[in-house]
Design a protein around this motif. Structure first.
Motif, mmCIF file in Angstrom:
data_model
loop_
_atom_site.group_PDB
_atom_site.id
_atom_site.type_symbol
_atom_site.label_atom_id
_atom_site.label_comp_id
_atom_site.label_asym_id
_atom_site.label_seq_id
_atom_site.Cartn_x
_atom_site.Cartn_y
_atom_site.Cartn_z
ATOM 1 N N HIS A 79 0.801 -1.226 0.000
ATOM 2 C CA HIS A 79 0.000 0.000 0.000
ATOM 3 C C HIS A 79 0.830 1.270 0.000
ATOM 4 O O HIS A 79 0.559 2.198 -0.760
ATOM 5 N N PHE A 80 1.840 1.354 0.840
ATOM 6 C CA PHE A 80 2.602 2.597 0.949
ATOM 7 C C PHE A 80 4.058 2.346 0.580
ATOM 8 O O PHE A 80 4.974 2.596 1.357
ATOM 9 N N THR A 81 4.263 1.827 -0.626
ATOM 10 C CA THR A 81 5.613 1.562 -1.108
ATOM 11 C C THR A 81 5.616 1.677 -2.623
ATOM 12 O O THR A 81 4.562 1.697 -3.264
ATOM 13 N N TRP A 82 6.811 1.767 -3.202
ATOM 14 C CA TRP A 82 6.938 1.775 -4.659
ATOM 15 C C TRP A 82 6.887 0.326 -5.132
ATOM 16 O O TRP A 82 7.825 -0.434 -4.911
ATOM 17 N N VAL A 83 5.811 -0.049 -5.770
ATOM 18 C CA VAL A 83 5.598 -1.431 -6.190
ATOM 19 C C VAL A 83 6.225 -1.644 -7.572
ATOM 20 O O VAL A 83 5.804 -1.030 -8.556
ATOM 21 N N LYS A 84 7.220 -2.505 -7.639
ATOM 22 C CA LYS A 84 7.830 -2.844 -8.930
ATOM 23 C C LYS A 84 6.816 -3.640 -9.747
ATOM 24 O O LYS A 84 6.354 -4.698 -9.315
ATOM 25 N N ILE A 85 6.491 -3.130 -10.918
ATOM 26 C CA ILE A 85 5.407 -3.721 -11.694
ATOM 27 C C ILE A 85 5.700 -3.568 -13.181
ATOM 28 O O ILE A 85 6.423 -2.646 -13.595
ATOM 29 N N SER A 86 5.170 -4.469 -13.987
ATOM 30 C CA SER A 86 5.345 -4.382 -15.435
ATOM 31 C C SER A 86 4.213 -3.560 -16.041
ATOM 32 O O SER A 86 3.161 -3.352 -15.423
ATOM 33 N N ALA A 87 4.425 -3.119 -17.275
ATOM 34 C CA ALA A 87 3.376 -2.374 -17.974
ATOM 35 C C ALA A 87 2.137 -3.243 -18.172
ATOM 36 O O ALA A 87 1.004 -2.755 -18.100
ATOM 37 N N LEU A 88 2.345 -4.538 -18.392
ATOM 38 C CA LEU A 88 1.217 -5.458 -18.556
ATOM 39 C C LEU A 88 0.394 -5.542 -17.279
ATOM 40 O O LEU A 88 -0.846 -5.451 -17.307
ATOM 41 N N ASP A 89 1.069 -5.713 -16.146
ATOM 42 C CA ASP A 89 0.349 -5.806 -14.873
ATOM 43 C C ASP A 89 -0.267 -4.464 -14.479
ATOM 44 O O ASP A 89 -1.294 -4.431 -13.793
ATOM 45 N N ASP B 18 14.563 -8.100 -10.066
ATOM 46 C CA ASP B 18 13.917 -7.698 -8.811
ATOM 47 C C ASP B 18 12.400 -7.652 -8.969
ATOM 48 O O ASP B 18 11.660 -8.058 -8.066
ATOM 49 N N ARG B 19 11.951 -7.154 -10.117
ATOM 50 C CA ARG B 19 10.507 -7.069 -10.371
ATOM 51 C C ARG B 19 9.877 -8.453 -10.424
ATOM 52 O O ARG B 19 8.798 -8.683 -9.860
ATOM 53 N N THR B 20 10.549 -9.385 -11.088
ATOM 54 C CA THR B 20 10.036 -10.750 -11.186
ATOM 55 C C THR B 20 9.981 -11.411 -9.817
ATOM 56 O O THR B 20 9.003 -12.083 -9.469
ATOM 57 N N ARG B 21 11.026 -11.209 -9.016
ATOM 58 C CA ARG B 21 11.054 -11.780 -7.671
ATOM 59 C C ARG B 21 9.915 -11.206 -6.826
ATOM 60 O O ARG B 21 9.237 -11.939 -6.094
ATOM 61 N N TYR B 22 9.692 -9.901 -6.948
ATOM 62 C CA TYR B 22 8.619 -9.260 -6.182
ATOM 63 C C TYR B 22 7.257 -9.793 -6.608
ATOM 64 O O TYR B 22 6.376 -10.030 -5.772
ATOM 65 N N PHE B 23 7.094 -10.016 -7.910
ATOM 66 C CA PHE B 23 5.821 -10.549 -8.404
ATOM 67 C C PHE B 23 5.573 -11.947 -7.845
ATOM 68 O O PHE B 23 4.467 -12.257 -7.379
ATOM 69 N N GLU C 127 6.951 -13.433 -5.168
ATOM 70 C CA GLU C 127 6.888 -13.531 -3.710
ATOM 71 C C GLU C 127 5.751 -12.721 -3.092
ATOM 72 O O GLU C 127 5.276 -13.056 -2.001
ATOM 73 N N VAL C 128 5.298 -11.663 -3.776
ATOM 74 C CA VAL C 128 4.306 -10.775 -3.167
ATOM 75 C C VAL C 128 3.034 -10.659 -4.010
ATOM 76 O O VAL C 128 1.951 -11.093 -3.590
ATOM 77 N N LEU C 129 3.141 -10.078 -5.199
ATOM 78 C CA LEU C 129 1.942 -9.737 -5.966
ATOM 79 C C LEU C 129 1.099 -10.943 -6.359
ATOM 80 O O LEU C 129 -0.137 -10.866 -6.356
ATOM 81 N N SER C 130 1.730 -12.036 -6.717
ATOM 82 C CA SER C 130 0.974 -13.194 -7.203
ATOM 83 C C SER C 130 0.352 -14.010 -6.071
ATOM 84 O O SER C 130 -0.417 -14.938 -6.322
ATOM 85 N N VAL C 131 0.675 -13.647 -4.830
ATOM 86 C CA VAL C 131 0.147 -14.373 -3.664
ATOM 87 C C VAL C 131 -0.900 -13.496 -2.980
ATOM 88 O O VAL C 131 -0.595 -12.373 -2.573
ATOM 89 N N PRO C 132 -2.141 -13.948 -2.850
ATOM 90 C CA PRO C 132 -3.163 -13.121 -2.198
ATOM 91 C C PRO C 132 -2.728 -12.691 -0.799
ATOM 92 O O PRO C 132 -2.138 -13.465 -0.044
ATOM 93 N N TRP C 133 -3.017 -11.459 -0.486
ATOM 94 C CA TRP C 133 -2.706 -10.894 0.829
ATOM 95 C C TRP C 133 -3.719 -11.421 1.841
ATOM 96 O O TRP C 133 -4.932 -11.334 1.620
ATOM 97 N N LYS C 134 -3.220 -11.954 2.940
ATOM 98 C CA LYS C 134 -4.112 -12.531 3.942
ATOM 99 C C LYS C 134 -3.763 -12.034 5.339
ATOM 100 O O LYS C 134 -2.594 -11.893 5.693
ATOM 101 N N LEU C 135 -4.812 -11.781 6.104
ATOM 102 C CA LEU C 135 -4.687 -11.406 7.505
ATOM 103 C C LEU C 135 -5.522 -12.368 8.340
ATOM 104 O O LEU C 135 -6.576 -12.833 7.890
ATOM 105 N N SER C 136 -5.066 -12.628 9.546
ATOM 106 C CA SER C 136 -5.857 -13.458 10.446
ATOM 107 C C SER C 136 -6.982 -12.621 11.043
ATOM 108 O O SER C 136 -6.958 -11.381 10.997
ATOM 109 N N ALA C 137 -7.971 -13.289 11.616
ATOM 110 C CA ALA C 137 -9.082 -12.578 12.254
ATOM 111 C C ALA C 137 -8.573 -11.696 13.393
ATOM 112 O O ALA C 137 -9.082 -10.589 13.616
#
Length: 251
Positions: A17-27, A178-183, A185-195
């Motif tokens: 949310h509050f960071t520079w997200v490495k991302i491709s033009a496609l994404d 770095d962008r591929t690794r971030y995708f 490890e982070v972007l391709s995995v749904p963000w989850k929080l516990s109750a």
């Protein structure tokens, strides 16, 4: 794959949310627009970080548009706002003019650009309003760009905040790794929080709201107190004036 949805008060716990997200033009084009935020899966994203080759540069009356090719299968449009230095207008006034002229601006873009830059104009970042020297950002230049996201019609764009020219393709490849690794490890995995985490974030949001309300009430009390003091001072001055006028009448 399950993608839970979380309220805005949970966003501060997000890795994107509050960071520079490495991302491709496609994404970038696959981001879904929300209220004040964009989403990849359920990741809230406000700021993006891209790298690629500038393949076109278009000058419009109110901004410059760069087209960035990062070999992802899509290109990204990067918008850099202009401010005229030939008047005493503030940045806010220029932005208001941009808003009022939005219809004309869209027409110019659809026709493939318009009036050129230069002539006492500077480019500015969208958020910080700092001056950007983009004179070296020409076709054929490799560049890394940081910016916020906006949408023109159905196209997601980047509003430039910062940039860095890359020395060679080796630097570009490092960024792509770095962008591929971030995708992965982070972007391709749904963000989850516990109750429990959601409940804790909700409590923190309520506490923040209570503190904000208390701060507003303190500010209101200060304003009222200042108004009472000013009114008291006004009455003292008025009485002194009336006494002086009375003494003049007696004389």
């Amino acid at each position: 794959m399950e993608t839970p949805s979380y309220p805005a008060y949970c966003f501060k716990a997000s890795p994107t949310h509050f960071t520079w997200v490495k991302i491709s033009a496609l994404d970038l084009q696959n981001l879904k627009r929300g209220i004040g935020v964009y989403y990849y899966l359920n990741h809230p994203i406000r700021y993006v970080y891209l790298a690629g080759l500038i393949v076109s540069r278009t000058e419009a009356p109110w901004h410059t548009i760069l087209t960035l090719d990062d070999s992802s299968g899509e290109t990204a449009e990067v918008v850099i706002k202009k401010q005229s230095m030939q008047s005493n207008e503030t940045v806010e006034q220029v932005e208001q003019e941009e808003k009022e002229q939005e219809g004309y601006e869209k027409e110019v873009e659809e026709e493939g650009g318009g009036g050129g830059g230069g002539g006492g104009e500077v480019h500015i970042s969208t958020t910080e309003k700092s001056i950007l020297d983009i004179s070296k950002l020409e076709v054929g230049v490799l560049v890394k760009i940081k910016g916020s996201i906006t949408t023109f019609r159905t196209i997601n764009r980047v509003q430039m905040e910062r940039f860095e020219i890359l020395a060679d393709t080796n630097e570009e490849m490092c960024f792509l790794r770095d962008r591929t690794r971030y995708f992965v490890e982070v972007l391709s995995v749904p963000w989850k929080l516990s109750a429990e985490e959601v409940a804790q974030l909700h409590r923190e949001a309520e506490q923040d709201e209570e503190e904000l309300q208390a701060k507003r009430k303190r500010a209101e009390r200060r304003v009222k107190k200042r108004a009472r003091l000013e009114e008291r001072e006004r009455r003292v001055i008025l009485k002194a004036y009336e006494r002086r006028q009375s003494s003049y009448s007696i004389i």
